[in-house]
Design a protein around this motif. Sequence first.
Motif, PDB file in Angstrom:
ATOM      1  N   GLU A 105      19.822  -1.929  48.443  1.00  0.00           N
ATOM      2  CA  GLU A 105      19.167  -0.867  49.201  1.00  0.00           C
ATOM      3  C   GLU A 105      19.570   0.468  48.595  1.00  0.00           C
ATOM      4  O   GLU A 105      20.735   0.697  48.267  1.00  0.00           O
ATOM      5  N   SER A 106      18.627   1.380  48.423  1.00  0.00           N
ATOM      6  CA  SER A 106      18.918   2.626  47.715  1.00  0.00           C
ATOM      7  C   SER A 106      19.900   3.516  48.471  1.00  0.00           C
ATOM      8  O   SER A 106      20.573   4.333  47.869  1.00  0.00           O
ATOM      9  N   GLY A 107      20.040   3.334  49.775  1.00  0.00           N
ATOM     10  CA  GLY A 107      20.982   4.142  50.547  1.00  0.00           C
ATOM     11  C   GLY A 107      22.369   3.542  50.643  1.00  0.00           C
ATOM     12  O   GLY A 107      23.284   4.154  51.184  1.00  0.00           O
ATOM     13  N   SER A 108      22.581   2.337  50.104  1.00  0.00           N
ATOM     14  CA  SER A 108      23.880   1.680  50.187  1.00  0.00           C
ATOM     15  C   SER A 108      24.858   2.297  49.197  1.00  0.00           C
ATOM     16  O   SER A 108      24.486   2.705  48.114  1.00  0.00           O
ATOM     17  N   THR A 109      26.121   2.333  49.598  1.00  0.00           N
ATOM     18  CA  THR A 109      27.154   2.858  48.722  1.00  0.00           C
ATOM     19  C   THR A 109      27.868   1.723  48.003  1.00  0.00           C
ATOM     20  O   THR A 109      27.765   0.560  48.402  1.00  0.00           O
ATOM     21  N   ARG A 110      28.610   2.065  46.967  1.00  0.00           N
ATOM     22  CA  ARG A 110      29.350   1.060  46.208  1.00  0.00           C
ATOM     23  C   ARG A 110      30.390   0.369  47.080  1.00  0.00           C
ATOM     24  O   ARG A 110      30.546  -0.847  47.025  1.00  0.00           O
ATOM     25  N   THR A 111      31.135   1.147  47.849  1.00  0.00           N
ATOM     26  CA  THR A 111      32.199   0.554  48.663  1.00  0.00           C
ATOM     27  C   THR A 111      31.623  -0.362  49.730  1.00  0.00           C
ATOM     28  O   THR A 111      32.209  -1.402  50.035  1.00  0.00           O
ATOM     29  N   GLU A 112      30.488  -0.005  50.283  1.00  0.00           N
ATOM     30  CA  GLU A 112      29.856  -0.841  51.293  1.00  0.00           C
ATOM     31  C   GLU A 112      29.440  -2.186  50.702  1.00  0.00           C
ATOM     32  O   GLU A 112      29.727  -3.246  51.281  1.00  0.00           O
ATOM     33  N   SER A 165      26.397   0.904  38.788  1.00  0.00           N
ATOM     34  CA  SER A 165      25.099   1.045  39.445  1.00  0.00           C
ATOM     35  C   SER A 165      24.266   2.081  38.723  1.00  0.00           C
ATOM     36  O   SER A 165      24.794   3.001  38.096  1.00  0.00           O
ATOM     37  N   HIS A 166      22.976   1.904  38.789  1.00  0.00           N
ATOM     38  CA  HIS A 166      22.047   2.907  38.294  1.00  0.00           C
ATOM     39  C   HIS A 166      20.765   2.837  39.114  1.00  0.00           C
ATOM     40  O   HIS A 166      20.423   1.804  39.664  1.00  0.00           O
ATOM     41  N   ARG A 167      20.116   3.989  39.208  1.00  0.00           N
ATOM     42  CA  ARG A 167      18.898   4.090  39.990  1.00  0.00           C
ATOM     43  C   ARG A 167      17.710   3.997  39.049  1.00  0.00           C
ATOM     44  O   ARG A 167      17.603   4.744  38.087  1.00  0.00           O
ATOM     45  N   LEU A 168      16.829   3.059  39.330  1.00  0.00           N
ATOM     46  CA  LEU A 168      15.652   2.851  38.494  1.00  0.00           C
ATOM     47  C   LEU A 168      14.450   3.571  39.102  1.00  0.00           C
ATOM     48  O   LEU A 168      14.274   3.572  40.324  1.00  0.00           O
ATOM     49  N   PRO A 169      13.623   4.201  38.267  1.00  0.00           N
ATOM     50  CA  PRO A 169      12.471   4.929  38.803  1.00  0.00           C
ATOM     51  C   PRO A 169      11.382   3.968  39.268  1.00  0.00           C
ATOM     52  O   PRO A 169      11.270   2.847  38.793  1.00  0.00           O
ATOM     53  N   MET A 191       8.453   3.133  45.357  1.00  0.00           N
ATOM     54  CA  MET A 191       9.774   3.634  45.718  1.00  0.00           C
ATOM     55  C   MET A 191      10.786   3.391  44.599  1.00  0.00           C
ATOM     56  O   MET A 191      10.703   2.407  43.875  1.00  0.00           O
ATOM     57  N   HIS A 192      11.754   4.297  44.491  1.00  0.00           N
ATOM     58  CA  HIS A 192      12.872   4.108  43.578  1.00  0.00           C
ATOM     59  C   HIS A 192      13.777   3.034  44.163  1.00  0.00           C
ATOM     60  O   HIS A 192      13.788   2.799  45.369  1.00  0.00           O
ATOM     61  N   TYR A 193      14.565   2.381  43.319  1.00  0.00           N
ATOM     62  CA  TYR A 193      15.517   1.409  43.827  1.00  0.00           C
ATOM     63  C   TYR A 193      16.783   1.451  42.991  1.00  0.00           C
ATOM     64  O   TYR A 193      16.820   2.011  41.902  1.00  0.00           O
ATOM     65  N   LYS A 194      17.853   0.881  43.536  1.00  0.00           N
ATOM     66  CA  LYS A 194      19.158   0.910  42.905  1.00  0.00           C
ATOM     67  C   LYS A 194      19.541  -0.497  42.458  1.00  0.00           C
ATOM     68  O   LYS A 194      19.312  -1.457  43.178  1.00  0.00           O
ATOM     69  N   ARG A 195      20.112  -0.601  41.274  1.00  0.00           N
ATOM     70  CA  ARG A 195      20.552  -1.886  40.740  1.00  0.00           C
ATOM     71  C   ARG A 195      22.057  -1.828  40.501  1.00  0.00           C
ATOM     72  O   ARG A 195      22.563  -0.846  39.975  1.00  0.00           O
TER      73      ARG A 195
END
Length: 117
Positions: free
Chosen positions: A55-62, A80-84, A98-102
């Motif tokens: 989820e794009s709003g999730s943090t690494r520690t979470e 982590s990196h955010r993909l367009p 939508m953008h997403y995080k990997r």
Amino acid sequence: MVYSYQNICTVRTKILIDTGTHREENGFMDGIKYIVLTDKSILLLGNNQYTSNVESGSTRTEIKHWIELFFGVKVIAMNSHRLPGKGRRMGPIMGHTMHYKRMIITLQPGYSIPPLI
């Protein structure tokens, strides 16, 4: 070990309390969307690295706390990196998805995550 919906929600709530986030979360496993299976991610499995879209709003520690509690593994590193999003044309208007995080999660030697397919 068998996980029930109630146990998973309890773990998710505990993670939110431990990390200090006060966001409203519903459902279980909403941090990790799905596992990515590409040529590169399959090669990374040999190095004990797992790739997934989160989820794009999730943090690494979470995500780290959730993986350690749910799978019982030790996480060494997380990249982590955010993909367009992809461009989509709707008539004369150009939009985008939508953008997403990997995240690429590296585990300690001797630990592994069972396939989630």
